[in-house]
Design a protein around this motif. Structure first.
Motif, PDB file in Angstrom:
ATOM      1  N   ARG A  79      39.436  89.486  82.818  1.00  0.00           N
ATOM      2  CA  ARG A  79      40.899  89.615  82.780  1.00  0.00           C
ATOM      3  C   ARG A  79      41.329  90.719  81.817  1.00  0.00           C
ATOM      4  N   HIS A  80      40.507  91.012  80.809  1.00  0.00           N
ATOM      5  CA  HIS A  80      40.897  92.062  79.863  1.00  0.00           C
ATOM      6  C   HIS A  80      41.042  93.419  80.572  1.00  0.00           C
ATOM      7  N   ASP A  86      47.386  93.596  86.358  1.00  0.00           N
ATOM      8  CA  ASP A  86      47.716  92.283  86.903  1.00  0.00           C
ATOM      9  C   ASP A  86      49.082  92.339  87.605  1.00  0.00           C
ATOM     10  N   CYS A 193      40.491  87.122  67.846  1.00  0.00           N
ATOM     11  CA  CYS A 193      41.102  86.968  69.182  1.00  0.00           C
ATOM     12  C   CYS A 193      42.581  86.569  69.083  1.00  0.00           C
ATOM     13  N   CYS A 196      45.849  88.897  69.335  1.00  0.00           N
ATOM     14  CA  CYS A 196      46.609  89.113  70.583  1.00  0.00           C
ATOM     15  C   CYS A 196      46.964  87.810  71.280  1.00  0.00           C
ATOM     16  N   HIS A 197      46.169  86.772  71.061  1.00  0.00           N
ATOM     17  CA  HIS A 197      46.379  85.561  71.874  1.00  0.00           C
ATOM     18  C   HIS A 197      47.513  84.678  71.383  1.00  0.00           C
ATOM     19  N   LEU A 255      40.673  80.553  82.880  1.00  0.00           N
ATOM     20  CA  LEU A 255      41.073  79.888  84.107  1.00  0.00           C
ATOM     21  C   LEU A 255      41.145  80.861  85.281  1.00  0.00           C
ATOM     22  N   ASP A 256      41.575  82.075  84.981  1.00  0.00           N
ATOM     23  CA  ASP A 256      41.876  83.011  86.055  1.00  0.00           C
ATOM     24  C   ASP A 256      40.616  83.562  86.708  1.00  0.00           C
TER      25      ASP A 256
HETATM   26  C1  HEC Z   1      44.184  93.625  72.353  1.00  0.00           C
HETATM   27  C2  HEC Z   1      44.635  92.283  72.707  1.00  0.00           C
HETATM   28  C3  HEC Z   1      43.581  91.213  72.976  1.00  0.00           C
HETATM   29  C4  HEC Z   1      42.506  90.858  72.180  1.00  0.00           C
HETATM   30  C5  HEC Z   1      42.074  91.463  70.858  1.00  0.00           C
HETATM   31  C6  HEC Z   1      41.856  89.769  72.855  1.00  0.00           C
HETATM   32  N1  HEC Z   1      42.512  89.469  74.026  1.00  0.00           N
HETATM   33 FE1  HEC Z   1      41.955  88.071  75.416  1.00  0.00          FE
HETATM   34  N2  HEC Z   1      43.487  88.632  76.636  1.00  0.00           N
HETATM   35  C7  HEC Z   1      44.461  89.552  76.307  1.00  0.00           C
HETATM   36  C8  HEC Z   1      45.409  89.641  77.402  1.00  0.00           C
HETATM   37  C9  HEC Z   1      46.635  90.523  77.442  1.00  0.00           C
HETATM   38  C10 HEC Z   1      44.954  88.751  78.424  1.00  0.00           C
HETATM   39  C11 HEC Z   1      45.614  88.459  79.774  1.00  0.00           C
HETATM   40  C12 HEC Z   1      45.142  89.397  80.829  1.00  0.00           C
HETATM   41  C13 HEC Z   1      45.763  89.074  82.187  1.00  0.00           C
HETATM   42  O1  HEC Z   1      45.251  88.178  82.867  1.00  0.00           O
HETATM   43  O2  HEC Z   1      46.763  89.692  82.532  1.00  0.00           O
HETATM   44  C14 HEC Z   1      43.727  88.143  77.892  1.00  0.00           C
HETATM   45  C15 HEC Z   1      42.974  87.229  78.601  1.00  0.00           C
HETATM   46  C16 HEC Z   1      41.900  86.530  78.056  1.00  0.00           C
HETATM   47  C17 HEC Z   1      41.179  85.466  78.729  1.00  0.00           C
HETATM   48  C18 HEC Z   1      41.387  84.993  80.163  1.00  0.00           C
HETATM   49  C19 HEC Z   1      42.357  83.839  80.218  1.00  0.00           C
HETATM   50  C20 HEC Z   1      42.509  83.249  81.595  1.00  0.00           C
HETATM   51  O3  HEC Z   1      43.551  82.637  81.833  1.00  0.00           O
HETATM   52  O4  HEC Z   1      41.610  83.370  82.428  1.00  0.00           O
HETATM   53  C21 HEC Z   1      40.246  84.998  77.844  1.00  0.00           C
HETATM   54  C22 HEC Z   1      39.273  83.859  78.071  1.00  0.00           C
HETATM   55  C23 HEC Z   1      40.355  85.784  76.640  1.00  0.00           C
HETATM   56  N3  HEC Z   1      41.363  86.710  76.807  1.00  0.00           N
HETATM   57  C24 HEC Z   1      39.572  85.607  75.518  1.00  0.00           C
HETATM   58  C25 HEC Z   1      39.590  86.445  74.408  1.00  0.00           C
HETATM   59  C26 HEC Z   1      38.651  86.343  73.314  1.00  0.00           C
HETATM   60  C27 HEC Z   1      37.538  85.328  73.191  1.00  0.00           C
HETATM   61  C28 HEC Z   1      38.974  87.334  72.445  1.00  0.00           C
HETATM   62  C29 HEC Z   1      38.292  87.680  71.136  1.00  0.00           C
HETATM   63  C30 HEC Z   1      36.886  88.053  71.209  1.00  0.00           C
HETATM   64  C31 HEC Z   1      40.106  88.057  72.983  1.00  0.00           C
HETATM   65  N4  HEC Z   1      40.455  87.480  74.178  1.00  0.00           N
HETATM   66  C32 HEC Z   1      40.736  89.124  72.358  1.00  0.00           C
HETATM   67  C33 HEC Z   1      44.547  90.286  75.135  1.00  0.00           C
HETATM   68  C34 HEC Z   1      43.592  90.302  74.127  1.00  0.00           C
END
Ligand code: HEC
Ligand code: HEC
Ligand code: HEC
Ligand code: HEC
Ligand code: HEC
Length: 459
Positions: A79-80, A86, A193, A196-197, A255-256
């Motif tokens: 998803r990243h 998206d 994480c 951003c989360h 989930l996605d």
């Molecule tokens: C720079 C910002 C950023 C960082 C740092 C980041 N994420 Fe994310 N993450 C996002 C975004 C934005 C989405 C949504 C993407 C989409 O589906 O449109 C996402 C989606 C996800 C999802 C998918 C969720 C789903 O519903 O399927 C997971 C799991 C996830 N991130 C885990 C992590 C983890 C673990 C870390 C740390 C190692 C992390 N992220 C760090 C921005 C970030």
């Protein structure tokens, strides 16, 4: 239906930016007729008025591919990689862009394309078609590996290094001509994480808060986001590099489904699906119980749900868009339904207030999702109109029981058969219809996180 669309449209038009903590924006003067009068939203760290990164200072993920084939293939399906592509996100960003005359365009993009906002490529009134491929890579390799600290645990709280060196935690990392390498202990920290989360609206309303939930989770041995969402494996960190233990999967399973535009390799699709099923199977436990059964009376049925996730609430993240609910069905020996809650209408929607076909029909509905409430006290789907966030999620380790009353006919014979399922999906169909994206409805998948079944026999 038509009425509801008009109502939604009017909600959009009254979108108000009066509580925006904004400062005058130099970049907005060249973007349109009235943006130099009105004020675009900024934040010194995550939505800078003056770019803080040069566009050529962050490389595209495609330049890593030859040496980090595994990380690239996994990230590319995650998803990243899809965060700025998206279609649902793009539709919602478009709605807010219209409602706020582009003045809040950096808000929804500050995490989904963190480098595009920092470099100034994403500015008020931007168009997706004008963005460079690297900015459209969303949460790309450099968004994490060029970051050098966590300045705050929400709203794109990362800072970035200007030296171009990749941050990581390999012991004795081999040198490469492609990039410098430097230790990045912040990548392994509990707050990386969440930078951003955890999402907080402009008006201060918390929208997503897995880190708050994580801090609130019981237990001293709780796992990190990275532990559950970046499974460990042994292998090479780079082509030709040494064999290493404890490398991190870059599939970022949630989930996605893997981003459709990027994760089209069937082998990778199967790996993602297996990982997702395993993750979802670890989330919850559902237990059915019942009182005594007698013809002509009511059967008391209890359902207990326990959140087994040692890290955050169930559900977490965008809980106001997700649907997580309990379905309970009771049938007689012939399969005739005696009672049901949490079942869907012919559109595939829950029979709650948003249903077009059977609104307010399911009085017992148990939902673990959240709802956003606007200033008039009505539910809204749009975070920027919300002043309150009502949550139904189960905290980590929490268990809750609900009771349902099943009417048993006077002439009943045999048994009553009971099933309970805890169900989760990314979006409800009505949301896509409202957003003018009905074509996406067939992509919605409902997952059963946990279920139980039992039967009660008449004495
Ligand atoms: C720079 C910002 C950023 C960082 C740092 C980041 N994420 Fe994310 N993450 C996002 C975004 C934005 C989405 C949504 C993407 C989409 O589906 O449109 C996402 C989606 C996800 C999802 C998918 C969720 C789903 O519903 O399927 C997971 C799991 C996830 N991130 C885990 C992590 C983890 C673990 C870390 C740390 C190692 C992390 N992220 C760090 C921005 C970030
Ligand atoms: C959302 C953040 C994020 C993104 C995006 C991301 N990584 Fe990582 N990466 C991490 C984290 C976290 C680690 C583990 C750091 C630690 O704890 O040691 C890691 C580890 C690594 C490692 C060291 C080997 C290992 O598995 O520990 C390499 C190499 C790497 N990443 C390359 C990439 C490449 C190439 C991309 C893009 C194709 C990418 N990463 C995208 C967060 C990210
Ligand atoms: C020419 C090959 C090559 C290219 C291209 C390349 N890398 Fe690397 N990278 C390596 C090697 C070799 C290592 C060290 C592997 C080891 O020691 O096991 C490494 C290590 C890393 C590490 C871990 C650093 C540490 O000290 O823990 C990260 C993170 C990383 N690369 C990210 C990237 C990203 C992101 C890109 C693309 C922007 C990229 N690399 C492009 C060869 C390359
Ligand atoms: C003990 C394992 C575990 C830990 C630790 C953990 N998660 Fe999760 N996560 C899960 C499970 C299981 C799910 C699937 C159930 C769900 O969606 O709530 C999930 C789902 C998610 C989702 C998708 C939610 C949705 O429905 O859209 C995101 C995003 C996420 N986690 C982020 C995080 C972040 C950020 C952290 C660290 C603060 C974290 N997770 C820590 C197990 C974990
Ligand atoms: C602070 C960072 C951040 C900001 C700001 C942000 N998001 Fe997100 N967004 C995320 C993360 C992280 C996820 C993944 C959480 C999950 O899957 O539950 C996500 C997921 C989503 C999803 C679900 C993607 C999918 O297809 O499943 C949508 C839609 C979305 N965001 C829209 C928006 C909109 C619209 C805005 C502006 C109002 C916005 N986001 C602002 C971080 C952010």
């Amino acid at each position: 239906m038509k009425q509801r669309i008009l109502w939604l449209a009017s909600l959009l038009l009254v979108a108000c930016s009066s509580n925006t903590t904004a400062t005058p924006d130099a970049a907005s003067t060249d973007t349109g007729a009235d943006t130099d009068v009105a004020v675009a939203v900024t934040d010194p760290l995550s939505m800078p008025a003056v770019p803080t990164l040069k566009s050529d200072s962050f490389p595209s993920a495609t330049t890593c591919k030859d040496c980090h084939a595994q990380q690239f293939a996994e990230w590319n399906g995650s998803r990243h990689a899809y965060a700025a592509k998206d279609p649902v996100w793009e539709v919602l960003v478009g709605l807010r862009q219209k409602a706020e005359n582009g003045l809040q365009d950096r808000f929804c993009t500050q995490c989904h394309s963190i480098l595009g906002v920092r470099s100034g490529e994403i500015k008020p009134d931007f168009k997706f078609a004008d963005l460079s491929p690297t900015v459209m890579e969303g949460v790309t390799c450099a968004a994490c590996h060029l970051s050098d600290s966590v300045a705050r645990t929400h709203n794109a709280g990362l800072t970035f290094a200007a030296d171009g060196k990749m941050r990581g935690n390999l012991a004795d990392s081999q040198t490469t001509t492609a990039h410098g390498s430097v230790a990045g202990p912040h990548l392994a920290a509990d707050n990386f994480c969440p930078s951003c989360h955890d999402v907080i609206e402009i008006n201060g309303l918390p929208l997503e808060r897995p880190y708050e939930e994580w801090l609130d989770s019981p237990g001293t041995t709780k796992q990190l986001c990275q532990d559950c969402h970046m499974a460990k494996y042994d292998g090479q960190a780079a082509t030709g590099g040494p064999q290493r233990k404890g490398l991190h999967s870059h599939r970022f399973i949630g989930l996605d489904p893997p981003g459709a535009a990027t994760g089209s390799d069937p082998t990778m699709q199967a790996i993602f699906a297996a990982d997702r099923d395993q993750l979802l199977a670890s989330a919850a436990k559902v237990t059915l119980g019942s009182g005594a059964l007698a013809a002509g009376q009511t059967l008391d049925v209890t359902v207990n749900i326990e959140n087994l996730i040692k890290g955050h609430s169930l559900p977490t993240g965008t809980t106001f868009l997700r649907q997580c609910w309990l379905e309970v069905v009771a049938t007689d020996d012939a399969g005739k339904v005696l009672y049901e809650t949490g079942t869907l209408d012919a559109n595939g929607d829950l029979r709650d207030r948003w249903s077009d076909l059977k609104p307010y029909d399911d009085h017992d509905l148990v939902s673990l999702s959240s709802s956003l409430i606007d200033a008039q006290g009505n539910p809204t789907l749009f975070p920027w109109l919300a002043v309150e966030h009502k949550r139904g999620a189960l905290r980590s380790g929490e268990s809750r029981t609900w009771t349902f009353f099943v009417p048993v006919p006077a002439d009943a014979k045999g048994s009553v058969h009971l099933t309970a399922r805890l169900r989760l999906r990314s979006f409800p169909p009505f949301l896509f219809r409202f957003a003018g994206a009905a074509a996406l409805i067939p992509t919605i998948v409902v997952y059963d996180l946990a279920k139980d079944a039992t039967q009660v026999t008449l004495p």
